[in-house]
Design an enzyme around this catalytic site. Structure first.
Site, short mmCIF file in Angstrom:
data_model
loop_
_atom_site.label_atom_id
_atom_site.label_comp_id
_atom_site.label_asym_id
_atom_site.label_seq_id
_atom_site.Cartn_x
_atom_site.Cartn_y
_atom_site.Cartn_z
N HIS A 116 0.81 -1.21 0.00
CA HIS A 116 0.00 0.00 0.00
C HIS A 116 0.85 1.27 0.00
O HIS A 116 0.36 2.36 -0.28
CB HIS A 116 -0.98 0.00 1.19
CG HIS A 116 -0.35 0.27 2.53
ND1 HIS A 116 -0.01 -0.74 3.41
CD2 HIS A 116 -0.02 1.42 3.15
CE1 HIS A 116 0.50 -0.20 4.51
NE2 HIS A 116 0.51 1.11 4.38
N ASP A 146 0.35 -7.63 1.48
CA ASP A 146 0.70 -6.22 1.68
C ASP A 146 2.21 -6.04 1.72
O ASP A 146 2.75 -5.37 2.60
CB ASP A 146 0.06 -5.66 2.95
CG ASP A 146 0.12 -4.13 2.98
OD1 ASP A 146 0.31 -3.53 1.90
OD2 ASP A 146 0.00 -3.55 4.07
N THR A 207 -6.63 -5.99 2.06
CA THR A 207 -5.18 -6.01 2.09
C THR A 207 -4.70 -6.81 3.29
O THR A 207 -5.11 -6.58 4.41
CB THR A 207 -4.61 -4.58 2.19
OG1 THR A 207 -5.01 -3.85 1.04
CG2 THR A 207 -3.11 -4.59 2.29
N SER A 226 4.81 2.87 7.79
CA SER A 226 4.52 1.66 7.03
C SER A 226 5.69 1.28 6.15
O SER A 226 6.24 2.11 5.42
CB SER A 226 3.27 1.87 6.16
OG SER A 226 2.12 2.04 6.95
N GLY A 282 -4.89 -28.59 -0.01
CA GLY A 282 -6.06 -29.19 -0.62
C GLY A 282 -7.13 -29.60 0.37
O GLY A 282 -7.70 -30.70 0.28
N ILE A 283 -7.40 -28.73 1.33
CA ILE A 283 -8.46 -29.00 2.29
C ILE A 283 -9.34 -27.78 2.45
O ILE A 283 -8.94 -26.66 2.14
CB ILE A 283 -7.89 -29.38 3.69
CG1 ILE A 283 -7.15 -28.18 4.30
CG2 ILE A 283 -7.01 -30.60 3.62
CD1 ILE A 283 -6.75 -28.41 5.74
#
Length: 390
Positions: A116, A146, A207, A226, A282-283
């Site tokens: 971002h 992010d 995000t 950030s 795969g669950i």
């Protein structure tokens, strides 16, 4: 009096007395006077973290690109408006360019920051702590995690030393280094207040929705922090500062950082593949209530209940079945969060594994604990009408 008689009558007893006094002081240090360090004193942290800042700060950069001041999330903040009034034109131009922070993670010029921070930026410039500036190339980014990877072509770069976020504990002292509100590099100090507790959806944009297990800290992470560094008391990177918990308003003492081990896995995927390659078992799964736990003969609810197995997927090949209750992956306790289209994303182990790697799954079936080894694969492409994990 002869010398021999003197030594016999006085010197020898005096030496013996001094030896006895020394032994008494050694056995009873409180008799010496003054303060004697105790084990509690020895556990106290340093009175200054200047050495940690000197070690980490050169690797933290300011990232900016010109944006109108009216577009800042803090535009209506009285303190922000007062700050603008006191700035000269040059400072205001710099403020209009400020976006956030980044961390140099290799001497080849790779920089980690938040997605971002650079999202929709036409031109990205970084400024180093020594005052040098350079245009940065966007290597790639991922909105779900992010995270973004930049690259600059500059000599004599200082890459940050990486710590061990997996070993971070609640109560550890941390420092957040970044460029809050465009006022220049600064440092805030706090402690880790939570680790690996839950998934957090950042705002309404989704995000970070795939990422779980943030490092939570009360070190101030303000606008502009950030993408900066969250470091331990020795200046080693623990995470990439991301946001306050609630982007719609101020929430004091609840800042979030992406653990460095997850951030580096994402970076390596972006550099090698141009995108993040998440692991997939795969669950489909869901958390259980205390009532459901009793029905399945479970002593606790930390884990996920398998509701569907994708035929031919890693879990299917490993022998797992619907109704199994998964408690650990590679020994890491699963803390149920929210499902995603990749199956179940609330496991740090899955965020740091690549397709082809093997994992040990610990689960409970019919009240008995068992383990199975599965080979992680890449999630299949979603086909029309399909919805993985939701």
């Amino acid at each position: 009096m002869s010398l021999q008689r003197f030594l016999q009558d006085w010197a020898a007893p005096a030496a013996i007395g001094l030896a006895l006094a020394a032994a008494v002081l050694l056995l009873f240090p409180q008799l010496r006077g003054g303060h004697t360090p105790t084990s509690a004193d020895q556990r106290q942290g340093p009175s200054s973290y200047a050495a940690a800042v000197r070690r980490a700060a050169p690797a933290v950069v300011n990232i900016y690109s010109r944006i109108p001041l009216s577009s800042y999330p803090q535009a209506n903040n009285p303190y922000f408006r007062l700050l603008l009034q006191r700035m000269d034109p040059q400072q205001r131009r710099r403020m209009e360019s400020n976006l956030g922070s980044g961390v140099i993670v290799s001497d080849e010029g790779y920089i980690l920051t938040n997605h971002h921070v650079i999202d929709q930026a036409d031109e990205i410039t970084v400024m180093l702590s020594d005052g040098r500036e350079a245009l940065a190339q966007l290597v790639g980014s991922d909105a779900d995690f992010d995270l973004a990877v930049l690259k600059v072509d500059l000599p004599r770069l200082t890459a940050i030393e990486v710590g061990k976020p997996q070993q971070a504990e609640v109560g550890d002292v941390v420092l957040a280094i970044g460029n809050p509100l465009g006022v220049g590099q600064s440092v805030t100090q706090g402690i880790i207040s939570a680790t690996g507790e839950r998934a957090v959806r950042l705002g309404d944009s989704g995000t970070g929705s795939y990422l779980q297990d943030f490092i939570q800290t009360d070190a101030a992470i303000n606008q502009g922090n950030s993408g900066g560094a969250l470091v331990d008391a020795h200046g080693r990177l623990l995470g990439i500062n991301t946001t306050q918990l609630d982007e719609s308003g101020y929430v004091g003492g609840v800042g979030l950082a992406i653990p460095a081990n997850i951030a580096f896995k994402v970076m390596q995927d972006i550099i090698k593949y141009g995108r993040v390659v998440p692991g997939w078992l795969g669950i489909e799964a869901k958390p259980v209530t205390p009532q459901q736990a009793r029905a399945f003969r479970l002593d606790y609810t930390l884990g996920i209940l398998v509701t569907h197995i994708y035929e031919g997927g890693p879990a299917h090949q490993a022998g797992l079945e619907p109704g199994d209750f998964i408690t650990h992956i590679n020994g890491m306790q699963i803390r149920p969060t929210e499902p995603t289209r990749y199956g179940w994303a609330g496991v740090a182990a899955m965020s740091t594994l690549r397709p082809g790697e093997k994992v040990v799954i610990t689960y409970i079936r019919d009240g008995k604990a068992a383990t199975a080894e599965a080979t992680v694969s890449e999630p299949p492409q979603t086909q029309p009408g399909q919805n993985f994990g939701q």
